[in-house]
Design a protein around this motif. Structure first.
Motif, PDB file in Angstrom:
ATOM      1  N   LEU A   1       0.445  -1.092   0.047  1.00  6.72           N
ATOM      2  CA  LEU A   1       0.149   0.245   0.207  1.00  6.72           C
ATOM      3  C   LEU A   1       0.751   1.197  -0.518  1.00  6.72           C
ATOM      4  O   LEU A   1       0.232   2.263  -0.733  1.00  6.72           O
ATOM      5  CB  LEU A   1      -0.590   0.087   0.997  1.00  6.72           C
ATOM      6  CG  LEU A   1      -2.346   0.968   0.815  1.00  6.72           C
ATOM      7  CD1 LEU A   1      -3.081   1.364   0.137  1.00  6.72           C
ATOM      8  CD2 LEU A   1      -3.297   1.209   2.306  1.00  6.72           C
TER       9      LEU A   1
ATOM     10  N   LEU B   1      -6.247  -6.359   1.218  1.00  9.06           N
ATOM     11  CA  LEU B   1      -6.216  -4.368   0.869  1.00  9.06           C
ATOM     12  C   LEU B   1      -8.030  -4.394   0.354  1.00  9.06           C
ATOM     13  O   LEU B   1      -8.272  -3.183  -0.455  1.00  9.06           O
ATOM     14  CB  LEU B   1      -5.420  -4.127  -0.093  1.00  9.06           C
ATOM     15  CG  LEU B   1      -4.026  -4.302   0.316  1.00  9.06           C
ATOM     16  CD1 LEU B   1      -2.671  -3.812  -0.392  1.00  9.06           C
ATOM     17  CD2 LEU B   1      -4.000  -3.540   1.689  1.00  9.06           C
ATOM     18  N   ARG B   2      -8.755  -5.483  -0.233  1.00 12.79           N
ATOM     19  CA  ARG B   2      -9.672  -5.193  -0.738  1.00 12.79           C
ATOM     20  C   ARG B   2     -10.271  -4.635  -1.891  1.00 12.79           C
ATOM     21  O   ARG B   2     -11.251  -4.349  -2.438  1.00 12.79           O
ATOM     22  CB  ARG B   2     -10.744  -4.256   0.443  1.00 12.79           C
ATOM     23  CG  ARG B   2     -11.168  -5.500   1.340  1.00 12.79           C
ATOM     24  CD  ARG B   2     -11.998  -4.060   2.193  1.00 12.79           C
ATOM     25  NE  ARG B   2     -12.334  -4.249   3.981  1.00 12.79           N
ATOM     26  CZ  ARG B   2     -12.884  -5.879   4.540  1.00 12.79           C
ATOM     27  NH1 ARG B   2     -13.506  -6.566   3.429  1.00 12.79           N
ATOM     28  NH2 ARG B   2     -12.858  -5.880   5.542  1.00 12.79           N
ATOM     29  N   VAL B   3      -9.410  -5.375  -3.020  1.00 10.87           N
ATOM     30  CA  VAL B   3      -9.201  -5.001  -4.377  1.00 10.87           C
ATOM     31  C   VAL B   3     -10.118  -5.780  -4.150  1.00 10.87           C
ATOM     32  O   VAL B   3      -9.643  -6.916  -4.899  1.00 10.87           O
ATOM     33  CB  VAL B   3      -7.535  -5.275  -4.876  1.00 10.87           C
ATOM     34  CG1 VAL B   3      -7.432  -4.967  -6.142  1.00 10.87           C
ATOM     35  CG2 VAL B   3      -6.803  -4.181  -4.041  1.00 10.87           C
ATOM     36  N   PRO B   4     -11.176  -5.169  -5.422  1.00 15.68           N
ATOM     37  CA  PRO B   4     -12.193  -5.752  -6.300  1.00 15.68           C
ATOM     38  C   PRO B   4     -11.405  -7.113  -7.071  1.00 15.68           C
ATOM     39  O   PRO B   4     -10.390  -6.885  -7.922  1.00 15.68           O
ATOM     40  CB  PRO B   4     -12.798  -5.070  -6.866  1.00 15.68           C
ATOM     41  CG  PRO B   4     -12.499  -3.741  -6.234  1.00 15.68           C
ATOM     42  CD  PRO B   4     -11.247  -3.641  -5.883  1.00 15.68           C
ATOM     43  N   LYS B   5     -12.346  -8.471  -7.146  1.00 15.18           N
ATOM     44  CA  LYS B   5     -11.419  -9.248  -7.186  1.00 15.18           C
ATOM     45  C   LYS B   5     -11.482 -10.128  -8.990  1.00 15.18           C
ATOM     46  O   LYS B   5     -10.915 -10.301  -9.616  1.00 15.18           O
ATOM     47  CB  LYS B   5     -12.508 -10.238  -7.229  1.00 15.18           C
ATOM     48  CG  LYS B   5     -12.110 -12.246  -7.521  1.00 15.18           C
ATOM     49  CD  LYS B   5     -13.365 -13.020  -7.014  1.00 15.18           C
ATOM     50  CE  LYS B   5     -12.567 -14.588  -7.813  1.00 15.18           C
ATOM     51  NZ  LYS B   5     -13.601 -15.348  -7.367  1.00 15.18           N
TER      52      LYS B   5
ATOM     53  N   VAL C   1      -6.307   0.122  -4.796  1.00 14.21           N
ATOM     54  CA  VAL C   1      -7.326  -0.020  -5.063  1.00 14.21           C
ATOM     55  C   VAL C   1      -7.915   0.363  -6.355  1.00 14.21           C
ATOM     56  O   VAL C   1      -9.313  -0.690  -6.327  1.00 14.21           O
ATOM     57  CB  VAL C   1      -8.987  -0.114  -3.835  1.00 14.21           C
ATOM     58  CG1 VAL C   1      -8.098  -0.844  -2.370  1.00 14.21           C
ATOM     59  CG2 VAL C   1      -8.675   1.241  -3.672  1.00 14.21           C
ATOM     60  N   HIS C   2      -7.957   1.259  -6.978  1.00 13.60           N
ATOM     61  CA  HIS C   2      -8.367   1.845  -7.806  1.00 13.60           C
ATOM     62  C   HIS C   2      -7.883   1.132  -9.218  1.00 13.60           C
ATOM     63  O   HIS C   2      -8.029   1.136 -10.138  1.00 13.60           O
ATOM     64  CB  HIS C   2      -8.344   3.133  -7.712  1.00 13.60           C
ATOM     65  CG  HIS C   2      -8.982   3.415  -6.926  1.00 13.60           C
ATOM     66  ND1 HIS C   2     -10.020   3.539  -6.491  1.00 13.60           N
ATOM     67  CD2 HIS C   2      -9.080   4.493  -5.800  1.00 13.60           C
ATOM     68  CE1 HIS C   2     -10.746   3.817  -5.549  1.00 13.60           C
ATOM     69  NE2 HIS C   2     -10.175   4.400  -5.239  1.00 13.60           N
TER      70      HIS C   2
ATOM     71  N   ASP D   1      -2.563   4.182  -4.073  1.00 17.15           N
ATOM     72  CA  ASP D   1      -4.445   3.898  -4.947  1.00 17.15           C
ATOM     73  C   ASP D   1      -4.700   2.947  -5.473  1.00 17.15           C
ATOM     74  O   ASP D   1      -5.100   2.461  -6.459  1.00 17.15           O
ATOM     75  CB  ASP D   1      -4.434   5.071  -5.983  1.00 17.15           C
ATOM     76  CG  ASP D   1      -3.657   4.892  -7.195  1.00 17.15           C
ATOM     77  OD1 ASP D   1      -2.583   3.861  -6.715  1.00 17.15           O
ATOM     78  OD2 ASP D   1      -3.670   5.240  -8.235  1.00 17.15           O
TER      79      ASP D   1
ATOM     80  N   LEU E   1      -4.051  -8.341  -1.789  1.00 16.10           N
ATOM     81  CA  LEU E   1      -4.832  -8.199  -2.540  1.00 16.10           C
ATOM     82  C   LEU E   1      -5.821  -8.591  -1.944  1.00 16.10           C
ATOM     83  O   LEU E   1      -6.857  -7.052  -2.049  1.00 16.10           O
ATOM     84  CB  LEU E   1      -4.691  -8.568  -3.783  1.00 16.10           C
ATOM     85  CG  LEU E   1      -3.544  -8.073  -4.624  1.00 16.10           C
ATOM     86  CD1 LEU E   1      -3.269  -8.964  -6.853  1.00 16.10           C
ATOM     87  CD2 LEU E   1      -3.501  -6.616  -4.900  1.00 16.10           C
ATOM     88  N   ARG E   2      -6.209  -9.111  -1.751  1.00 11.63           N
ATOM     89  CA  ARG E   2      -7.897  -9.483  -0.680  1.00 11.63           C
ATOM     90  C   ARG E   2      -7.928  -9.293   0.497  1.00 11.63           C
ATOM     91  O   ARG E   2      -9.066  -8.525   0.274  1.00 11.63           O
ATOM     92  CB  ARG E   2      -7.462 -11.423  -0.488  1.00 11.63           C
ATOM     93  CG  ARG E   2      -7.963 -11.769  -2.136  1.00 11.63           C
ATOM     94  CD  ARG E   2      -8.679 -13.100  -1.782  1.00 11.63           C
ATOM     95  NE  ARG E   2      -7.118 -14.364  -1.180  1.00 11.63           N
ATOM     96  CZ  ARG E   2      -6.769 -14.914  -2.024  1.00 11.63           C
ATOM     97  NH1 ARG E   2      -6.582 -15.099  -2.757  1.00 11.63           N
ATOM     98  NH2 ARG E   2      -5.840 -15.805  -1.661  1.00 11.63           N
TER      99      ARG E   2
ATOM    100  N   GLN F   1     -10.214  -6.628 -10.842  1.00 12.28           N
ATOM    101  CA  GLN F   1      -9.904  -6.499 -10.961  1.00 12.28           C
ATOM    102  C   GLN F   1      -8.473  -6.609 -11.041  1.00 12.28           C
ATOM    103  O   GLN F   1      -7.400  -6.216 -11.315  1.00 12.28           O
ATOM    104  CB  GLN F   1      -9.596  -4.800 -10.532  1.00 12.28           C
ATOM    105  CG  GLN F   1     -10.485  -4.005 -10.676  1.00 12.28           C
ATOM    106  CD  GLN F   1     -10.416  -3.179  -9.522  1.00 12.28           C
ATOM    107  OE1 GLN F   1     -11.522  -1.962  -9.511  1.00 12.28           O
ATOM    108  NE2 GLN F   1      -9.153  -2.277  -8.698  1.00 12.28           N
TER     109      GLN F   1
END
Length: 449
Positions: A404, A434-438, A411-412, A409, A431-432, A440
């Motif tokens: 991070l 940090l809640r990065v959308p699956k 997650v975007h 940024d 990545l999970r 992406q």
């Protein structure tokens, strides 16, 4: 494509390509299951309840086998949207499902006729083996059991890929025997003219897809392009790049991030092939692969003569810019996993960050090219070196706080990950966290089943 050429831009579809492909695939499965169940409900049962159950399992054996063949047919439309690695995993688990349905079908057949004739099951088994149409089915079932046992993880680790592949090749014999068995054995799908036409049309479509994807298309592309080695360039003591050219290379349908299965004729035996990623985006003139010497085939690539004919299957894989959801991208590579990442950097546009994990700066393959590409693209490039866990504080670049910090940024961004399994798994876990959308997150295993 050179470091100064312009990246490709593509309009993003309303429905993600993988979602669309999976929806199409599962719709085909559900529709044909409903048709099969309808035919079964409208047909006469077996001679007793047990044989009716056997008939139910037998019909599903055939449909499962069709689905399994479709998954490994390597149709470009499916492969580029789902990826060979995921399709292969689905094929594997479908194979074990097929095994249990085959065992259930055979067991109920024996028990059903044993009950009908009043004989013990073992005597009924040998009696059925003397009937030609049943013998074909038994032979197919035996092959399926043998292949399934060889595909169990414990057994798979004990044998070479070539041996496993030779055993797996027997499934084509099982397919032929199974088709003969279905043709000779009266069944629900032969109860009416419509059901017979439906069933054999379905088989014809599946076999055509298999033949086109596995045989016709590779043969056509190699005849059309006539690939050959144009140059062999050592990148380091244990890494080499091979440039491949041919005819009509501007018509080659490959994209950055994809891989191909390469055979260098005269360099190794025909069955010794390797999947290598394209380490540069296709430029209409040449293709390039970059390989690390980890086995006999890859180690010998630096000795391949210029002009050697090449038989290449592909391109394969869904690890491409087609699946991006935003203009901001994070590319993460480890070791020789930099090859598809480097080609993606060449093809992608927008806001790009590249993280390259290597043991030492000297181990950073293609580093000068990456620097030139990053400068041309306006991308941020970070080389992360050192032994994981060493030092105080420990060197853990892919722990959530550290990743991070490097990419605030994240997650975007669309995140593409390629590297050794341990590194890839660590990144995916972070990545999970940090809640990065699956949708992406993009990663792919480049290899055989």
């Amino acid at each position: 494509m050179t470091a100064t050429s312009q990246p490709l831009t593509r309009a993003r579809p309303a429905v993600p390509p993988a979602t669309l492909a999976q929806a199409v695939l599962w719709t085909i499965v559900v529709v044909n299951l409903l048709v099969l169940w309808t035919l079964f409900a409208m047909s006469d049962g077996g001679k007793n309840t047990i044989l009716t159950i056997a008939k139910f399992f037998g019909m599903h054996v055939a449909l499962i086998m069709m689905f399994q063949l479709l998954l490994i047919s390597r149709l470009p439309w499916l492969d580029r949207r789902i990826g060979m690695d995921r399709l292969t995993v689905w094929h594997r688990w479908t194979g074990f499902t097929l095994l249990w349905f085959v065992v259930a079908h055979a067991t109920f057949i024996v028990l059903g006729y044993a009950t009908l004739d009043g004989d013990p099951p073992w005597r009924t088994f040998f009696a059925l083996a003397s009937v030609p149409d049943t013998l074909f089915g038994m032979s197919a079932a035996t092959i399926i059991v043998v292949v399934a046992v060889a595909s169990v993880r414990y057994a798979r680790r004990k044998i070479s890929y070539e041996t496993w592949h030779a055993i797996h090749f027997l499934l084509y014999a099982a397919l032929l025997l199974g088709l003969i068995h279905q043709f000779l054995e009266p069944a629900t799908y032969q109860s009416t003219t419509w059901s017979t036409v439906y069933w054999w049309t379905l088989w014809a479509l599946v076999l055509t897809a298999l033949a086109m994807g596995r045989f016709v298309l590779p043969l056509y592309r190699n005849m059309y392009h006539q690939f050959r080695v144009a140059a062999v360039v050592p990148e380091s003591d244990n890494v080499v790049s091979v440039h491949v050219t041919g005819r009509n290379m501007d018509k080659f349908p490959g994209h950055a991030g994809q891989f191909m299965i390469w055979r260098f004729l005269g360099h190794n035996r025909w069955w010794q092939a390797n999947p290598f990623s394209l380490s540069a985006a296709p430029n209409g003139r040449t293709l390039r692969l970059t390989a690390k010497a980890v086995g006999k085939t890859s180690a010998g690539l630096r000795h391949v003569p210029v002009g050697t004919r090449v038989f290449a299957e592909g391109p394969y894989g869904a690890f491409t810019a087609m699946h991006r959801n935003s203009d901001a991208t994070l590319l993460i590579a480890g070791g020789v996993g930099i090859t598809p990442i480097r080609s993606l950097l060449e093809e992608c546009g927008g806001n790009i960050v590249v993280l390259y994990r290597a043991a030492t700066p000297a181990d950073a393959v293609l580093w000068q090219e990456l620097q030139a590409l990053a400068q041309a693209r306006g991308a941020r490039l970070h080389l992360l070196t050192g032994r994981t866990g060493a030092g105080n504080p420990p060197n853990t670049p892919f722990e959530p706080p550290n990743l991070l910090h490097l990419v605030p940024d994240i997650v975007h961004r669309d995140v593409f990950v390629c590297g050794p399994p341990a590194m890839t798994n660590a990144v995916l876990q972070t990545l999970r966290a940090l809640r990065v959308p699956k949708r992406q997150i993009h990663h792919e295993k480049f290899g055989f089943a």
